[in-house]
Every structure is written in structure tokens, then in C-alpha cells.
Enzyme design. Sequence first.
Site, PDB file in Angstrom:
ATOM      1  N   CYS A  46      36.950  27.336 100.563  1.00 53.18           N
ATOM      2  CA  CYS A  46      35.013  27.020  99.806  1.00 53.18           C
ATOM      3  C   CYS A  46      34.645  26.180 100.842  1.00 53.18           C
ATOM      4  CB  CYS A  46      34.974  26.341  98.173  1.00 53.18           C
ATOM      5  SG  CYS A  46      36.027  27.520  97.281  1.00 53.18           S
ATOM      6  N   HIS A  53      28.778  22.908  97.535  1.00 55.44           N
ATOM      7  CA  HIS A  53      29.684  23.835  97.083  1.00 55.44           C
ATOM      8  C   HIS A  53      29.168  24.503  95.371  1.00 55.44           C
ATOM      9  CE1 HIS A  53      32.209  27.145  96.300  1.00 55.44           C
ATOM     10  NE2 HIS A  53      33.376  26.100  95.225  1.00 55.44           N
ATOM     11  N   ASN A  57      30.759  31.124  91.285  1.00 50.59           N
ATOM     12  CA  ASN A  57      31.526  30.927  92.846  1.00 50.59           C
ATOM     13  C   ASN A  57      31.661  31.400  93.969  1.00 50.59           C
ATOM     14  OD1 ASN A  57      33.188  29.333  94.524  1.00 50.59           O
ATOM     15  ND2 ASN A  57      34.449  28.275  93.315  1.00 50.59           N
TER      16      ASN A  57
END
Length: 339
Positions: free
Chosen positions: A129, A266, A296
Site C-alpha cells: 500500500c 492511503h 482500499n
Amino acid sequence: MPLYARITGTGGHLPARRLTNDEMAALLAQRGLQTSDAWIVERTGIRARHFAADGEMASDLALQASLKALAAAGRQPHEVDLIVLATSTPDMVFPSTATILQRKLHEAALAAGGQGPIGAAALDVQAVCTGFIYALTVADALIRTGGARRALVVGAEVFSRILNFDDRTTCVLFGDGAGAVVLEAVEHDGAGPGVLATDIHADGRHTGILCVPGTVAGGQVLGEPLLRMDGQAVFKLAVGVLEETARAALAKAGKAEADVDWLIPHQANIRIMYSTARKLKLPLERVVVTVDQHGNTSAASIPLALDHAVRAGWIQPGQLLLLEGVGGGFTWGSALVRY
């Protein structure tokens, strides 16, 4: 004057298939698992996510995001001399998804009567990520040192392929997508647009809290090629390191928290995102949020959020952007960008 890497175009792409929380709940109910829209929203802020179609690969999503970024920058594929692609879900073991994207950009350019970026350096970056921050850091360093003049930096993921749909706590969190930016070399005294500072880190002692513990050997998959996550451990680590890396990037650039116009984190969990903003004393209305509609999307989440904010007209030239991410590895990092 010194060289800086300026963002001249952004692009994003989401697969056509959109799943709401209610649709995910119905999918899990078929497996005897219970969840609900209220449960997911309360814990994560997520309301929907997009899943790639069968046969739709990370490079396909990356291609669409890249073409949009190039169009926004007023550039053609052949003008790119560097491609850095962040992904944890590559098309294949090798070659890199960046080179596959390069081929697809070449084919798209030829179909339009142009040329592709053949000859440009192309490489993948794997930091889960935090991947886009790592990729941006690599491209920025090459531009600053004269190794490239114009770079395409991409985050692309098809996490739906590695989700365990027997684990209701993780499968509802992730989605697929791609985001891209065009970086171009510019000269100025430090007061103009560009990547002002980056800060990246990793701590391999925590590899087990977020991982896909599978590999390929002898033509077979060994281990479990599905995502595993210790949510509480990730949350605890993320909140601390995100504040630290944000302050580090600001210090490198000689900037203060009050100078930041937009925080683009993020998009993993709304509670983590807002917690970081509060620690940096940034108003919540200055946090770019797309997690509610995208879920996500790992390495794609920051460039997708950036592109959304640019196209919505929120981000204006001259504003200071703080990008930050945290992911498996355990990795984390940030970038301070004058848009």
C-alpha cells in the site's frame, strides 16, 4: 537551478463492476458469514468498491489510468522515458507489469497513429500500500539526477484476486483500480511546483501482520496465496508511523503542518486517516477521502484519490499536498508536493 519533478497530469481508472456493502453482505451470506453495511461503514468508512472482470489484469487498469494522465499532461506515450509501476498483484511472475504496460501503451499509440514509449526504462516497485510513494520517490530521484526527463508513475492493483472470501474481516476492505501521474523535469529555485521531499521506510520484523504467504514452485502454488491481516496490529503501527513520516517530509522541505493545503492519505480506513489529520492539526475538510467509494486499492489508492481531487477542482496550482501511505512489509512513507 536545481531540477524538480513536477506533476503535470493525473489519471485514474476503476473497473466497471461496483459492489456495495449490501451486495458484499449478500455474497458472504451465501458462505454462511454475516456482515452488514452498518458494520463495515462504522469500522472502515467503506461503502463500495470495484472488482476487475475475469481476465482484466493490473496492466489493463494501468493502461487506462496512464492514457488519462498523459492526456491531462498534453503528452504522447513516446515522450515518456521512464515507467515506474507499483503493484502487489502483477500480471505474471515476470516480466514486470511495467513492461507489459509499456507494450499496451505502444499498441494504443500505434492504433491512434502515434508511437509508443519503446526504449523507456520500465520497472515494478513492490511496497504494497506504500507502493505509489516508493515509486514516486524512485522516479523523483531519477529526474533530479538527470536519469529521466519525463516519467509515468502508476499504482495498479487487482486485490480481488487474492482475497479470502471466508474471512469477513478482510474481504470487505479491498478493491481494484489504478491511478497514474506524469512527472516532468523542471528547473526552479525551490519555490515552484514539484516533489519537494519524500520519506520512505520499512520494518521487516512485521512481515506477518499483513501478507499473502504463497509462492510458485515446480508449477504449483505453495502456501496460501490469499491475504492475511492482523487488523489491530496494523492499525496500531499505522497511526504512529504515518505521523512520523509526515513530519519528516515536512522537515526535509522546511515546511510546517499549517502550510499543507491537502492531506492525501492511503485510503485504507477512515479512522486512521482522520487520526493522522488530527495529530497534524489539519482540518478534516482538507483530507481527500475516496475510501468510501473505492475501498482500499493498495498502491492505487493515493494516485486515485489525487486524480479525483484534481478533476473535482479541489486541488489548485500552487497548493501544497502531503501524500502518505502505510502497507505490508511493513512499509510506510510520505511525499510533499507543490502542485
